[in-house]
Design a protein around this motif. Sequence first.
Motif, PDB file in Angstrom:
ATOM      1  N   UNK A   8       0.849  -1.187   0.000  1.00  0.00           N
ATOM      2  CA  UNK A   8       0.000   0.000   0.000  1.00  0.00           C
ATOM      3  C   UNK A   8       0.885   1.237   0.000  1.00  0.00           C
ATOM      4  N   UNK A   9       0.361   2.335  -0.542  1.00  0.00           N
ATOM      5  CA  UNK A   9       1.090   3.599  -0.616  1.00  0.00           C
ATOM      6  C   UNK A   9       0.169   4.747  -0.232  1.00  0.00           C
ATOM      7  N   UNK A  26      -1.266  36.275   9.466  1.00  0.00           N
ATOM      8  CA  UNK A  26      -1.053  37.060  10.686  1.00  0.00           C
ATOM      9  C   UNK A  26      -0.634  36.125  11.811  1.00  0.00           C
ATOM     10  N   UNK A  27      -0.265  36.697  12.932  1.00  0.00           N
ATOM     11  CA  UNK A  27       0.163  35.900  14.081  1.00  0.00           C
ATOM     12  C   UNK A  27      -0.991  35.092  14.660  1.00  0.00           C
ATOM     13  N   UNK A  28      -2.218  35.520  14.411  1.00  0.00           N
ATOM     14  CA  UNK A  28      -3.380  34.857  15.000  1.00  0.00           C
ATOM     15  C   UNK A  28      -4.129  33.942  14.038  1.00  0.00           C
ATOM     16  N   UNK A  29      -3.850  34.000  12.748  1.00  0.00           N
ATOM     17  CA  UNK A  29      -4.632  33.247  11.779  1.00  0.00           C
ATOM     18  C   UNK A  29      -3.755  32.361  10.907  1.00  0.00           C
ATOM     19  N   UNK A  30      -4.358  31.276  10.413  1.00  0.00           N
ATOM     20  CA  UNK A  30      -3.662  30.368   9.507  1.00  0.00           C
ATOM     21  C   UNK A  30      -4.679  29.662   8.622  1.00  0.00           C
ATOM     22  N   UNK A  31      -4.259  29.369   7.407  1.00  0.00           N
ATOM     23  CA  UNK A  31      -5.081  28.643   6.439  1.00  0.00           C
ATOM     24  C   UNK A  31      -4.258  27.471   5.926  1.00  0.00           C
ATOM     25  N   UNK A  32      -4.872  26.289   5.855  1.00  0.00           N
ATOM     26  CA  UNK A  32      -4.166  25.116   5.357  1.00  0.00           C
ATOM     27  C   UNK A  32      -5.017  24.390   4.320  1.00  0.00           C
ATOM     28  N   UNK A  33      -4.362  23.876   3.284  1.00  0.00           N
ATOM     29  CA  UNK A  33      -5.031  23.022   2.310  1.00  0.00           C
ATOM     30  C   UNK A  33      -4.270  21.707   2.224  1.00  0.00           C
ATOM     31  N   UNK A  34      -5.011  20.622   1.991  1.00  0.00           N
ATOM     32  CA  UNK A  34      -4.417  19.288   2.003  1.00  0.00           C
ATOM     33  C   UNK A  34      -4.935  18.479   0.822  1.00  0.00           C
ATOM     34  N   UNK A  35      -4.022  17.746   0.194  1.00  0.00           N
ATOM     35  CA  UNK A  35      -4.373  16.761  -0.825  1.00  0.00           C
ATOM     36  C   UNK A  35      -3.687  15.458  -0.456  1.00  0.00           C
ATOM     37  N   UNK A  36      -4.412  14.355  -0.529  1.00  0.00           N
ATOM     38  CA  UNK A  36      -3.856  13.056  -0.134  1.00  0.00           C
ATOM     39  C   UNK A  36      -4.485  11.952  -0.972  1.00  0.00           C
ATOM     40  N   UNK A  37      -3.744  10.857  -1.080  1.00  0.00           N
ATOM     41  CA  UNK A  37      -4.245   9.682  -1.790  1.00  0.00           C
ATOM     42  C   UNK A  37      -3.804   8.444  -1.027  1.00  0.00           C
ATOM     43  N   UNK A  38      -4.710   7.489  -0.859  1.00  0.00           N
ATOM     44  CA  UNK A  38      -4.406   6.254  -0.131  1.00  0.00           C
ATOM     45  C   UNK A  38      -4.804   5.076  -1.003  1.00  0.00           C
ATOM     46  N   UNK A  39      -3.821   4.222  -1.327  1.00  0.00           N
ATOM     47  CA  UNK A  39      -4.050   3.064  -2.192  1.00  0.00           C
ATOM     48  C   UNK A  39      -3.708   1.797  -1.417  1.00  0.00           C
ATOM     49  N   UNK A  40      -4.741   1.085  -0.993  1.00  0.00           N
ATOM     50  CA  UNK A  40      -4.578  -0.172  -0.254  1.00  0.00           C
ATOM     51  C   UNK A  40      -5.514  -1.207  -0.890  1.00  0.00           C
ATOM     52  N   UNK A  41      -5.142  -1.638  -2.083  1.00  0.00           N
ATOM     53  CA  UNK A  41      -6.001  -2.512  -2.880  1.00  0.00           C
ATOM     54  C   UNK A  41      -6.345  -3.800  -2.153  1.00  0.00           C
ATOM     55  N   UNK A  42      -5.393  -4.352  -1.420  1.00  0.00           N
ATOM     56  CA  UNK A  42      -5.591  -5.656  -0.789  1.00  0.00           C
ATOM     57  C   UNK A  42      -6.100  -5.582   0.645  1.00  0.00           C
ATOM     58  N   UNK A  43      -6.378  -4.385   1.113  1.00  0.00           N
ATOM     59  CA  UNK A  43      -6.990  -4.231   2.429  1.00  0.00           C
ATOM     60  C   UNK A  43      -6.111  -4.627   3.593  1.00  0.00           C
ATOM     61  N   UNK A  44      -4.814  -4.378   3.499  1.00  0.00           N
ATOM     62  CA  UNK A  44      -3.914  -4.689   4.614  1.00  0.00           C
ATOM     63  C   UNK A  44      -4.248  -3.819   5.826  1.00  0.00           C
TER      64      UNK A  44
END
Length: 361
Positions: A267-268, A279-297
């Motif tokens: 799996x990967x 600013x010191x008080x604020x933050x913005x985050x964006x996320x992209x992810x992929x999960x490949x576990x074909x055999x269900x380990x």
Amino acid sequence: MKKLILVITAIAAFTGGFVHAEDKKPDTALTFKGYAETYYSYDFNKPINNTKSPFIYSYNKNNEVSVNLAFVKGSYNTDSVRANLALAGGSYMNSNYAAEPGVLNNLYESNVGLKLSNKNNLWFDAGVFSSHIGFESAVGKDNWTLTRSLVAENTPYYETGAKISYTSDNDVWFVSVLVLNGWQHIRHVKGNSSPSFGTQVTYKPSAKITLNWSTFIGNDKPDNDKRMRYFNNFYGIFQLNNELAAIFGFDIGAEQESKDSSAMNTWVNPTIIFKYTPTAKTAIAIRAEYYDDKNGVIIATGTSNGFKTWGFSTNFDYNITNNIVWRVEARTLSSKDNIFIKNNNIANNNAFVTTALAISF
């Protein structure tokens, strides 16, 4: 709920004692701290029993105000000895510690360490401690995104065993070797008599760059179904400028298809997160992810393509004070197969919004 009430009562008692102690001369060796994070999440698929998909262990309650994690922690630190003990409650503990019996179900951390050298920063630690794998932890305020990435949810949050660790004098290198009771266990899996092993190497050539490689090798099943697992976790954290930072992560694992088999199920999981701090008080985050576990380990679906899922999220943080942060996040998951429950049917997508308030003291 009864366990959570007991833990929160303990937090209040410890906190009260700690605040009272501040009127006296502080003991620099013994310290106490606490953390609590409440949240509300709405899953547009409206899952059964108001619980999200089984591969989500944090913030997994739907359409109800809940506590994700609340703990009180005592630490003892001298030049040659260190120790930590933390008790916790919340939906994170209920999900991740479900297999742990009795009081162990609320044992967030319990370890003791001895310094092995007077000249070098070389330590031996044993007990229950945070995982050496990944760039995220159970403590929400310490992570760039509100909810945990798929990589964090499906690798150990905690582990039990012993480790030897070395930190260079200039803090550029950190190296650790571990002997463990398995893949996120306090006690061995029933019928398992073999230890597992781990390593971690962290390189910080500057204050703006962190590079990490962590591994796990071991069998996480009973001896009569022994299947060796080999896992590598790579990530880099980069401060690109004063406002913008990035995390690039990549995990790859393999496990024997069956006992004594030479064939492996793999799996990967690549993950990218960008964080913008205007600013010191604020933050913005964006996320992209992929999960490949074909055999269900790691994530079993029982479908033809297994777990092949993309995830995207964006969140906003506002630091109300130095120790209180409010967060809101929108997140989507999209899989190749219909693996999500949606209004008592199945679907290949899932979307939810979450808001949380975290306080540390």
